[in-house]
Each structure stands twice: as C-alpha cells, then as structure tokens.
Write an enzyme that holds these catalytic residues in place. Sequence first.
Site, PDB file in Angstrom:
ATOM      1  N   CYS A  70      -1.222   9.748   5.690  1.00 22.78           N
ATOM      2  CA  CYS A  70       0.171   9.311   5.627  1.00 22.78           C
ATOM      3  C   CYS A  70       0.842   9.438   6.993  1.00 22.78           C
ATOM      4  O   CYS A  70       1.909   8.869   7.230  1.00 22.78           O
ATOM      5  CB  CYS A  70       0.961  10.151   4.634  1.00 22.78           C
ATOM      6  SG  CYS A  70       0.243  10.188   2.996  1.00 22.78           S
ATOM      7  N   ASP A 122       3.305   2.243   2.207  1.00 28.84           N
ATOM      8  CA  ASP A 122       4.016   2.727   3.393  1.00 28.84           C
ATOM      9  C   ASP A 122       4.085   1.691   4.515  1.00 28.84           C
ATOM     10  O   ASP A 122       3.157   0.920   4.743  1.00 28.84           O
ATOM     11  CB  ASP A 122       3.452   4.056   3.909  1.00 28.84           C
ATOM     12  CG  ASP A 122       1.943   4.059   4.055  1.00 28.84           C
ATOM     13  OD1 ASP A 122       1.322   3.015   3.812  1.00 28.84           O
ATOM     14  OD2 ASP A 122       1.400   5.114   4.419  1.00 28.84           O
ATOM     15  N   CYS A 139       6.240   8.082   2.382  1.00 37.57           N
ATOM     16  CA  CYS A 139       6.310   9.342   1.666  1.00 37.57           C
ATOM     17  C   CYS A 139       6.825  10.461   2.574  1.00 37.57           C
ATOM     18  O   CYS A 139       7.116  10.243   3.749  1.00 37.57           O
ATOM     19  CB  CYS A 139       4.938   9.703   1.117  1.00 37.57           C
ATOM     20  SG  CYS A 139       3.739  10.007   2.413  1.00 37.57           S
ATOM     21  N   CYS A 184       0.828  -1.206   0.000  1.00 36.23           N
ATOM     22  CA  CYS A 184       0.000   0.000   0.000  1.00 36.23           C
ATOM     23  C   CYS A 184       0.863   1.258   0.000  1.00 36.23           C
ATOM     24  O   CYS A 184       0.341   2.365   0.095  1.00 36.23           O
ATOM     25  CB  CYS A 184      -0.919   0.018   1.212  1.00 36.23           C
ATOM     26  SG  CYS A 184      -2.023  -1.374   1.259  1.00 36.23           S
TER      27      CYS A 184
END
Lengths: 387, 202
Positions: free
Chosen positions: B112, B44, B68, B42
């Site tokens: 994130c 991360d 990220c 996915c």
Amino acid sequence: MDRRFVYMDYNATTPLHPVVKARMIEDLEIYANASSLHESGRSARARVEEARSAVARLIHAKDDSSIIFTSGGSESNNTVFATMFHLGRKGPRKGIVTTSIEHPCVLNAAEWLKEEGFPVRFLGVDSKGRIDLEELRSAVGPETLLVSVMAANNEIGTIQDVTAASELSRAAGAFFHTDATQCAGKIPVDVEAWKADYLTLSCHKLYGPKGIGALYVRKGAPLLPLIRGGHQEHGHRAGTYNNLGILGFGVAADLATKELPEYSTRVRSLRERLREGLTRRMPYAHVNGHATEVLPNTLNLSFPGAEGESILLYLDLEGIQVSTGSACASGSLEPSHVLLATGLGPELAHGSIRFSLGRDSTQADVDYVIEKLPHIIDRLRRMSTVA
Amino acid sequence: MDAFTWLYTDIVKDHFMNPRNVFDPGENIAWDADGIVGNVKCGDQMQFFLKVDGNDMITDVRWKTYGCASAIASTSMLSEIVKGLSILEAYQLKPEDVSKRLGGLPDNKIHCSVLGDKALRSAIDSYLAKTGRAGAFKDVGATVVCTCLNITDRDIEQAVKEGARTWEGLQERTKIGTVCGGCKGRAEDLLVEYVHVFGHDE
C-alpha cells in the site's frame, strides 16, 4: 459528544449474552466426558442433550437427533460438501448448484468439488443480491446432486426466498442445503417450512461462544463424517463433546428463540434510524442490498471517493467498530465478491462499510455514528483523487 | 486503550490522523508538475504535485489519494521527506526509506505504501519532460533484474507504461528472460505491481 465505544460488527461476531456467560461460568466445573457411562458422564451428557433440544427448537426441527454439533459454520458447510464428494463419486448425480455470494467456506468447498471434476454452477444475483429463481430452475436437473443457497448474506443482509429455492431443488431430486449462519437469531428459521435437507448454524453469531456450531440433517439424508473417530454424534462427527460450548449454544438458542420478536423490532428501528440519518447527511451514499428482504440489523453503504479501510480506521479512532468490503482490508486487490456479484463497480465496492447492529446497540450509538461519519467521509473525499 | 497498537506504529497513526501537505484546491498554487499513478478499481490511486526552483530543488509538495491508511500515512511522510531535496535525490527514494521513517509497516501493508514514491517519480518525470530533459533519470536507482541481458526494474516499469500487460508482452518489448529465464519469478512480480500502479487508464 463524548467519545463512545460503539460495536457495530455483530455480523462478524457477538459478545456472550449475559445469561449464557453466567451459565457457562457455572458449568466450568463440569469436566466429565459426556460419553462416559458413570454418573458424572451422564450428567454432562444430559446437558448436551438439553442443548440439542434447544437448538432443534430454534430452527423448528421435529427431531432432536437431526442436530449434529460441529466446531462451527465452516465445518458444517464442509461436512455437507464432503458428503456430496463421496456420493457424487459413486452415484449418477454430480451437479452442484450454489450462488456467487456464499461465504468463502461454501465457495471454496464448491471450488474443490469443481477441481475434482464435479460440474459446479455459481448462480448470479441481481443488484439487490437476490438469486433469480428462473435461473435456478434451469440450472437444476436429473444430474443435480446438491443445491446450496445461503438464507441471508453476511455482508449485505439480503434474504433469499429459501422455500422457493428448496422446492425447485427437491422437484429436481437434488438435496437442498442452506447456510443459515447469519440469519439464526435475526429472523425466524424453520427447516420444516423451508424443507431443507441440510442447514448450517454457528453459535457465536447469536450471543454464544465461538468454536461451536451445528448441522441440521433431515432424517434419511445421507451424511459422511468429515472427522472420523469415536461414536459421538452417532458416528457423524467424532471428537470428545465440547460440553461447555454445547451448553452455551443451548442457552443462546433458547434465548434467541425467546427474544427474537422483541430483538428484531428494536434492531430494525435502530437500523432504519441509522440509514435515514446517514443518507440524509450524505445523499451520495449508495445503499447496498435489498430494501425489504434484508436482515433487520444490517446496513451496507458505499461512499464514492472514499476508500473503505481508511473509513474503517478513522471510525475506529472514534471508537466505532465496523467492517468493510475494501480490498485493502483483506490484503488483496479484489474487493468484496458479494458486492461485485451485485454489479457494484469496484470503486463503490472498495468504499463500502457494513454496519451490523445487535442486542446491545442503542439509539445513542446510532446517533454517535450519524454525528461522526459524515466528517470522516467529507475529509477523505476532499483528499481524494476521485472527484 | 490504544486501538492502533496492534496494527500500526504511533508515527503511522499520527500521519494517518494528521496527514501533512494534503492538496487543497483553495490554496491556488501554480504547480510546476504533477504525476498520478494507481487505479481506483484496485482500491488505490495517488497524485503528487511539485514546486521546483531553478536549481532543481523541491520547494513545496502536495498530494491527493484514494487509498487506505497505509497509503495516507506513507505518502504524508514522503511529502515531509522530499521538501528541500533535489529532484535527483527525491527520485532515488525507495518505499523502504519511507516505511523506515514510519517505524515500519505490517508486511501485508507494504504494497500500500509503494504508490507514493511512484507518484512522486511520475511528477518528477513530467517536470523533466517539461524542462526538455525527458527520460533523463531513466536509470537512476535502477536494479538489474535480468542479468543475462542487463534489464532493470526501470526497464520493466517503462515497458508497462508503454502498454505491456503480460509476460509475453513484456518479453516482446524488453527480451527479458529469453536467455536463461532465471529472472522470470521476480520479473513477473514486478510486472503485476507495475500494471497495478501504472495501468490506471484501463
């Protein structure tokens, strides 16, 4: 090495060619409606028709009137699919065949027809991004209405055998459409050799302005307007002529035709230098796309253990502008549909970077990227949970 | 020209460019616990390492990520915040506490930043288990999702850790949403988030 500004995202969009820019600035004075019958109107219209000829020459279309100006690639593609919707509802043929690596405007238009009950088939691609012509042969038949196969892919640059795909489609009696948005100006585009019924173009990918594109429609091929209204474009596309955009498109098309041989040789050698330099320093990098059937300006690499959006933003801090197939950059959990379609694992798809060079790219730009990127990848791989 | 102004704050940029407390195998520290969450598929994954003293105080941390810029920056900030906190205090930190200290994150980047605190809690859970207190913080900082049956976000998290992957699977384990069903929307959002975070061995 001093910090540079290096734009390597020409597949996303291009700057105006200086000649296009100069001509557009001159023509800012032209305000007349190109549909008006008076002198100012006729003068504006003359420029539109000149531009139409230039776009026809770019794709070797015999007949200028086969070029319809639109707002861009998405509109051109949607016009073809909307036309198929109308034809399919009334006629016996309803089948749509396209590929799994098309631009979202084709994919989503095809999905729409699927929701409307049309049988839609998305062809797979091999690990290099090419469709299997045998699969296409078995997918088309007397029920097939349209085959749409992009000429070159925007992410990995892979070029399809458009002529062969077109022949198979036409042999089955289907219309053939190709989205040539990404290849016009980068490789020769020839609607006669390709025998396309419909071909999509966008101006801002070839050093012209945004907001203008074209659809080539072979004489005799049906077309229903997406935008209804006035009689512009023989009723195929209503709306007051975008004079300035159309003028820019014409100039850009002429320049692209003229500069193509020199451009393609120069950009290809820069791309090869970039590929060799990066893969020599990072032998673990995975090259995505086809080795030979590929746009001369495009290089797509995956870096195991490093996430694409982080790579992109570290490069951005060094003044280098690229794009990525990472999910994070798009805000979803799914990485690039194109890379997944080639069978690349999600980790490598998330860690992909597209470098797309252009007419202003230099050897110094390439060498700067070769100098900067390995440090960035090394840093991300060292802090990575992926060994 | 500051290329980041439109996207991230100066603090985010600083933590992205100079991440603090990044794991370095060369340091050779004997960590008391670690926890890993997320899924490379996915895009991360996050791992947190803890050094805890006899009074349950966190004395040092390191982290690693495949993620990220927002994941890097928010975990770097989180790693600064938790040093000197007790494991109980650290367990109660929320992603908002981190994004606030970062001066905010763009809306589409909030998701994130949630991996850092989950990895931290996973490391604390592993420390608790190691010291004979498995599950001791199960209800710490929990928010009730299903008011009919008093089921919390932590219960949903636990169900996912135990294998729930679908709404039906979650109901089977927790009975959530079987009375009025009003919590289904929120519970399904959490389910998707937790499957992303904790489904890393699939």
